[in-house]
Design a protein around this motif. Structure first.
Motif, PDB file in Angstrom:
ATOM      1  N   LYS A  20       0.727  -1.310   0.031  1.00 10.40           N
ATOM      2  CA  LYS A  20      -0.003   0.064   0.034  1.00 10.40           C
ATOM      3  C   LYS A  20       0.978   1.288   0.146  1.00 10.40           C
ATOM      4  O   LYS A  20       0.528   2.367  -0.638  1.00 10.40           O
ATOM      5  CB  LYS A  20      -0.840   0.042   1.194  1.00 10.40           C
ATOM      6  N   ALA A  21       2.069   1.293   0.725  1.00  7.15           N
ATOM      7  CA  ALA A  21       2.875   2.287   0.800  1.00  7.15           C
ATOM      8  C   ALA A  21       3.621   2.780  -0.558  1.00  7.15           C
ATOM      9  O   ALA A  21       3.447   3.909  -1.170  1.00  7.15           O
ATOM     10  CB  ALA A  21       3.858   2.266   1.914  1.00  7.15           C
ATOM     11  N   LYS A  22       4.002   1.724  -1.288  1.00  3.73           N
ATOM     12  CA  LYS A  22       4.395   1.706  -2.598  1.00  3.73           C
ATOM     13  C   LYS A  22       3.414   2.346  -3.512  1.00  3.73           C
ATOM     14  O   LYS A  22       3.797   3.053  -4.468  1.00  3.73           O
ATOM     15  CB  LYS A  22       5.396   0.651  -3.053  1.00  3.73           C
ATOM     16  N   MET A  23       2.286   1.622  -3.513  1.00  5.04           N
ATOM     17  CA  MET A  23       1.136   2.163  -4.335  1.00  5.04           C
ATOM     18  C   MET A  23       0.760   3.684  -4.051  1.00  5.04           C
ATOM     19  O   MET A  23       0.423   4.221  -4.935  1.00  5.04           O
ATOM     20  CB  MET A  23      -0.087   1.200  -4.373  1.00  5.04           C
ATOM     21  N   ARG A  24       0.789   4.284  -3.085  1.00  2.00           N
ATOM     22  CA  ARG A  24       0.488   5.414  -2.656  1.00  2.00           C
ATOM     23  C   ARG A  24       1.641   6.362  -3.063  1.00  2.00           C
ATOM     24  O   ARG A  24       1.358   7.385  -3.806  1.00  2.00           O
ATOM     25  CB  ARG A  24       0.624   5.647  -0.961  1.00  2.00           C
ATOM     26  N   ALA A  25       2.924   6.001  -2.929  1.00  4.18           N
ATOM     27  CA  ALA A  25       3.978   6.881  -3.618  1.00  4.18           C
ATOM     28  C   ALA A  25       3.858   6.794  -5.173  1.00  4.18           C
ATOM     29  O   ALA A  25       4.037   7.756  -5.532  1.00  4.18           O
ATOM     30  CB  ALA A  25       5.220   5.973  -3.017  1.00  4.18           C
ATOM     31  N   ALA A  26       3.437   6.001  -5.687  1.00  2.00           N
ATOM     32  CA  ALA A  26       3.093   5.864  -7.433  1.00  2.00           C
ATOM     33  C   ALA A  26       2.330   6.698  -7.566  1.00  2.00           C
ATOM     34  O   ALA A  26       2.428   7.365  -8.462  1.00  2.00           O
ATOM     35  CB  ALA A  26       3.104   4.248  -7.680  1.00  2.00           C
ATOM     36  N   ASN A  27       0.951   6.582  -6.807  1.00  2.00           N
ATOM     37  CA  ASN A  27       0.120   7.572  -7.231  1.00  2.00           C
ATOM     38  C   ASN A  27       0.333   9.014  -6.784  1.00  2.00           C
ATOM     39  O   ASN A  27       0.004   9.745  -7.719  1.00  2.00           O
ATOM     40  CB  ASN A  27      -1.227   7.096  -6.416  1.00  2.00           C
ATOM     41  N   HIS A  66      10.494  15.406  -6.771  1.00  2.00           N
ATOM     42  CA  HIS A  66       9.233  14.967  -6.510  1.00  2.00           C
ATOM     43  C   HIS A  66       9.378  13.253  -6.916  1.00  2.00           C
ATOM     44  O   HIS A  66       8.437  12.512  -6.821  1.00  2.00           O
ATOM     45  CB  HIS A  66       8.143  15.111  -7.317  1.00  2.00           C
ATOM     46  N   LEU A  67      10.613  12.706  -7.134  1.00  2.00           N
ATOM     47  CA  LEU A  67      10.855  11.294  -7.466  1.00  2.00           C
ATOM     48  C   LEU A  67      10.569  10.486  -6.223  1.00  2.00           C
ATOM     49  O   LEU A  67      10.701  10.604  -5.197  1.00  2.00           O
ATOM     50  CB  LEU A  67      12.460  11.033  -7.715  1.00  2.00           C
ATOM     51  N   PRO A  68       9.991   9.214  -6.460  1.00  2.00           N
ATOM     52  CA  PRO A  68       9.653   8.393  -5.291  1.00  2.00           C
ATOM     53  C   PRO A  68      10.944   7.681  -5.296  1.00  2.00           C
ATOM     54  O   PRO A  68      11.966   7.743  -5.726  1.00  2.00           O
ATOM     55  CB  PRO A  68       8.745   7.418  -6.146  1.00  2.00           C
ATOM     56  N   GLU A  69      10.867   7.012  -3.766  1.00  2.00           N
ATOM     57  CA  GLU A  69      12.078   6.574  -3.311  1.00  2.00           C
ATOM     58  C   GLU A  69      12.662   5.054  -4.200  1.00  2.00           C
ATOM     59  O   GLU A  69      13.764   4.907  -4.161  1.00  2.00           O
ATOM     60  CB  GLU A  69      12.122   6.107  -1.627  1.00  2.00           C
ATOM     61  N   GLU A  70      11.669   4.312  -4.715  1.00  2.00           N
ATOM     62  CA  GLU A  70      11.914   3.183  -5.340  1.00  2.00           C
ATOM     63  C   GLU A  70      11.563   3.361  -6.708  1.00  2.00           C
ATOM     64  O   GLU A  70      10.402   4.050  -7.213  1.00  2.00           O
ATOM     65  CB  GLU A  70      11.323   2.069  -4.694  1.00  2.00           C
ATOM     66  N   GLY A  71      11.861   2.274  -7.791  1.00  5.43           N
ATOM     67  CA  GLY A  71      11.184   2.429  -9.180  1.00  5.43           C
ATOM     68  C   GLY A  71      12.489   2.847  -9.957  1.00  5.43           C
ATOM     69  O   GLY A  71      13.584   3.165  -9.679  1.00  5.43           O
ATOM     70  N   SER A  72      12.041   3.188 -11.275  1.00  7.81           N
ATOM     71  CA  SER A  72      12.736   3.436 -12.374  1.00  7.81           C
ATOM     72  C   SER A  72      11.958   4.707 -13.158  1.00  7.81           C
ATOM     73  O   SER A  72      10.706   4.327 -13.522  1.00  7.81           O
ATOM     74  CB  SER A  72      12.810   2.280 -13.287  1.00  7.81           C
TER      75      SER A  72
END
Length: 108
Positions: A20-27, A66-72
């Motif tokens: 849920k936290a990662k989904m929130r960050a992506a949104n 505004h980049l999220p902590e994880e991902g590409s």
């Protein structure tokens, strides 16, 4: 005004949504892009028009902030002329893409 003054920032991203936290960050990242004037071209591909090098640098800095902590996340800078010559191999232009023309860019 020359069309070459106008550039497109194209942002491509692949963000994890396993919790849920990662989904929130992506949104939140998607919402930032929309609020900052980007339009969705495809799922996880957004673009915006900027005028001149200074605006390009400004929006790149805003994007990095505004980049999220994880991902590409990747950003491609192209001229408006290069963007307009993009081939669509399947599907069609979205309404937002069809609306942008030289007269509208004068507003920028």
């Amino acid at each position: 005004m020359s069309e070459s003054l106008f550039m497109r920032l194209i942002v491509f991203f692949d963000l994890p949504i396993t919790t849920k936290a990662k989904m929130r960050a992506a949104n939140q990242f998607r919402q930032f892009l929309l609020k900052d004037g980007y339009q969705m071209l495809q799922l996880s591909v957004y673009s915006r028009i900027v005028r001149g090098r200074d605006a390009l640098i400004k929006h790149n800095k805003r994007l990095v902030a505004h980049l999220p902590e994880e991902g590409s996340v990747r950003c491609l800078e192209v001229t408006e002329k290069q963007f307009a010559s993009m081939l669509i191999l399947l599907g069609e232009k979205k309404v937002q893409e069809q609306k942008v023309n030289a007269n509208q860019m004068l507003l920028f």
